[in-house]
Write an enzyme that holds these catalytic residues in place. Sequence first.
Site, PDB file in Angstrom:
ATOM      1  N   VAL A   5       0.868  -1.179   0.000  1.00  0.00           N
ATOM      2  CA  VAL A   5       0.000   0.000   0.000  1.00  0.00           C
ATOM      3  C   VAL A   5       0.903   1.226   0.000  1.00  0.00           C
ATOM      4  CG1 VAL A   5      -2.077  -1.007   1.011  1.00  0.00           C
ATOM      5  CG2 VAL A   5      -0.224  -0.300   2.516  1.00  0.00           C
ATOM      6  N   SER A  64      -0.328  10.427  -5.758  1.00  0.00           N
ATOM      7  CA  SER A  64       0.039  11.559  -4.906  1.00  0.00           C
ATOM      8  C   SER A  64       0.524  12.762  -5.697  1.00  0.00           C
ATOM      9  CB  SER A  64       1.127  11.134  -3.915  1.00  0.00           C
ATOM     10  OG  SER A  64       2.283  10.689  -4.617  1.00  0.00           O
ATOM     11  N   ASP A  65       0.946  12.533  -6.944  1.00  0.00           N
ATOM     12  CA  ASP A  65       1.428  13.637  -7.769  1.00  0.00           C
ATOM     13  C   ASP A  65       1.314  13.257  -9.241  1.00  0.00           C
ATOM     14  OD1 ASP A  65       4.579  12.908  -8.655  1.00  0.00           O
ATOM     15  OD2 ASP A  65       3.825  11.846  -6.912  1.00  0.00           O
TER      16      ASP A  65
END
Length: 241
Positions: free
Chosen positions: A89, A204-205
């Site tokens: 994860v 996340s980006d």
Amino acid sequence: MATPHINAEMGDFADVVLMPGDPLRAKHIAETFLKDVKQVNDVRGMLGFTGTYKGRKISVMGHGMGIPSCSIYAKELITDFGVKKIIRVGSCGAVREDVKLRDVVIGMGACTDSKVNRLRFKDHDYAAIADFDMTRNAVDAAKAKGLNVRVGNLFSADLFYTPDPQMFDVMKKYGILGVEMEAAGIYGVAAEFGAKALTICTVSDHIVSGEQTTAAERQTTFNDMIEIALESVLLGDKESY
């Protein structure tokens, strides 16, 4: 029996382990989602915990950054502590415009520029894929929570700061959903030692546009991802009866 990297005993780990890269994320998962938590590893600060989720024994432990690090921990968990399933994860960066910040990506397969799986597979290409049942259970768990997930290929990079940004265009052409650093290695270890594995990531980006999530956004999406992983374990248990 303890290994050079894990100071636990047989039975300390559950048969299923969730593995984030950051050991402090492992601590957060244990404290937020598990009950009756016991710390089972602290060697080199790579924290590991075992507890219960809705009565089901589950462990969580960090794996560090990159294929060499995660391969050590995955191998030892499988061969020395009886772990049968590993769910990575973590976070990933997107390269395609249709993959958005905060999307949850399930890694059905993982390409890589690392040579580790070629070393394992006698210098031939190895198709590093997730376990089908684990993948299906994660998708079903997400649907049950009303969450949309993307399912497809990840790219596990050896270098965080790549010297070849043109490679992102190739990834985009071939439909890569996210770039991270571990999935292909974990899938290779699981195959070599007879275990099962899955990777679930949050975006996340965006590598091309430079967009990034805020800390608050990352935490919310991260928690959704963990719940998908945990609920998928329970679905897997139902299938085994």
